[in-house]
Design a protein around this motif. Structure first.
Motif, PDB file in Angstrom:
ATOM      1  N   SER A 148       0.778  -1.368  -0.005  1.00  0.00           N
ATOM      2  CA  SER A 148       0.080   0.200  -0.025  1.00  0.00           C
ATOM      3  C   SER A 148       0.951   1.271  -0.001  1.00  0.00           C
ATOM      4  N   GLY A 150       1.193   3.581   2.210  1.00  0.00           N
ATOM      5  CA  GLY A 150       1.702   3.763   3.423  1.00  0.00           C
ATOM      6  C   GLY A 150       2.773   2.824   3.732  1.00  0.00           C
ATOM      7  N   THR A 175       0.176  12.405   1.891  1.00  0.00           N
ATOM      8  CA  THR A 175      -0.938  12.616   0.854  1.00  0.00           C
ATOM      9  C   THR A 175      -1.236  11.421   0.164  1.00  0.00           C
ATOM     10  N   GLY A 176      -2.648  11.267   0.255  1.00  0.00           N
ATOM     11  CA  GLY A 176      -3.215   9.893  -0.451  1.00  0.00           C
ATOM     12  C   GLY A 176      -3.254   8.746   0.245  1.00  0.00           C
ATOM     13  N   LEU A 177      -2.967   8.799   1.667  1.00  0.00           N
ATOM     14  CA  LEU A 177      -2.839   7.629   2.369  1.00  0.00           C
ATOM     15  C   LEU A 177      -4.132   7.918   3.326  1.00  0.00           C
ATOM     16  N   ASP A 178      -4.658   6.731   3.616  1.00  0.00           N
ATOM     17  CA  ASP A 178      -6.012   6.673   4.515  1.00  0.00           C
ATOM     18  C   ASP A 178      -5.232   7.034   5.940  1.00  0.00           C
ATOM     19  N   PRO A 179      -6.292   7.489   6.751  1.00  0.00           N
ATOM     20  CA  PRO A 179      -5.874   8.288   7.974  1.00  0.00           C
ATOM     21  C   PRO A 179      -5.083   7.360   8.776  1.00  0.00           C
ATOM     22  N   LYS A 180      -5.355   6.059   9.051  1.00  0.00           N
ATOM     23  CA  LYS A 180      -4.578   4.986   9.730  1.00  0.00           C
ATOM     24  C   LYS A 180      -2.976   4.812   9.377  1.00  0.00           C
ATOM     25  N   SER A 181      -2.954   4.755   7.952  1.00  0.00           N
ATOM     26  CA  SER A 181      -1.676   4.674   7.502  1.00  0.00           C
ATOM     27  C   SER A 181      -0.599   5.791   7.483  1.00  0.00           C
ATOM     28  N   ALA A 182      -1.418   7.046   7.443  1.00  0.00           N
ATOM     29  CA  ALA A 182      -0.974   8.520   7.436  1.00  0.00           C
ATOM     30  C   ALA A 182      -0.548   8.357   9.089  1.00  0.00           C
ATOM     31  N   GLU A 183      -1.242   8.170  10.254  1.00  0.00           N
ATOM     32  CA  GLU A 183      -0.781   8.476  11.472  1.00  0.00           C
ATOM     33  C   GLU A 183       0.041   7.108  11.765  1.00  0.00           C
TER      34      GLU A 183
END
Length: 241
Positions: A148, A150, A175-183
């Motif tokens: 993925s 992230g 940028t473009g990552l889902d909130p869980k992956s971004a965190e």
């Protein structure tokens, strides 16, 4: 650790000024979030610090070394010790996550390793340790194309660390990552700054910047308009975004 004075950069045939009189000092282990509106110079700043853009003017010292006046040795120091992560992680899609970490980038890796793909056992264990620390041990044998967004960003971080990066410059890494992956990416970076002394300068959305960064830079008109310790920006400071 890092001192920049009077950095200026203009672009295009008309020499449109993008950065004007940028200056700052950073110590080891800081996590800096770069904020600003479109055209404020965020990406150009990171590219200048990574020496991917030529400076029009300014002074740049790292650990007392004058980078811009030291010729090849200065550029080599930055290319070996600083990692520049673009918005989309630069990985070989046909290599596994582990191989991407081990092979690294051309400035960091001996030619023989890039050609043969061979690695030493110590390097192998070091790469596996970094992947485990970033929650990717179970993804080590998957090709980068199977990961993925992230996960690819975390592989790029692991690669930088295995090859001795002391500074990471990240241009919109979530940028473009889902909130869980971004965190997950943000938590990894913050932990590395606190525990390993890694220094991070990253272009981030304001919500994540206020939560994770130890310092916030707000760029406006090519200058650092606000330089504050990590916290929520005031209403007045937000007007610059």
């Amino acid at each position: 650790m890092i001192t920049v004075e009077h950095l200026a950069k203009a672009v295009g045939e008309t020499k449109l000024p993008v950065l004007q009189d940028i200056g700052f000092q950073l110590e080891e282990g800081e996590f800096v979030a770069v904020l600003g509106g479109s055209g404020s110079g965020k990406s150009t700043l990171l590219r200048c610090l990574a020496l991917r853009e030529k400076w029009d003017r300014g002074n740049f010292r790292v650990d007392g070394k004058d980078i811009l006046k030291s010729g090849f040795s200065g550029k080599r120091k930055i290319r070996r010790e600083w990692a520049y992560l673009e918005q989309n992680a630069e990985l070989n899609p046909n290599r596994t996550a582990l191989k991407n970490v081990l092979i690294g980038q051309s400035a960091q890796t001996p030619l023989w390793r890039m050609v043969t793909g061979m690695v030493r056992s110590d390097d192998y264990m070091g790469a596996m340790d970094e992947l485990e620390a970033l929650g990717l041990l179970d993804k080590a044998k998957l090709k980068a194309s199977q990961l993925s967004g992230g996960e690819r960003q975390r592989v790029a971080i692991a690669r930088a660390l295995v090859h001795g990066a002391k500074v990471i410059l990240a241009d919109e890494p979530v940028t473009g990552l889902d909130p869980k992956s971004a965190e997950r990416v943000m938590e990894n970076l913050r932990k590395l700054c606190k525990e390993s002394g890694l220094t991070v300068i990253a272009v981030l959305p304001i919500e994540l910047a206020e939560r994770y960064a130890s310092r916030l830079w707000v760029l406006k008109d090519g200058r650092i308009k606000h330089n504050v310790n990590g916290r929520r920006l005031t209403s007045q400071e937000r007007l610059s975004l």
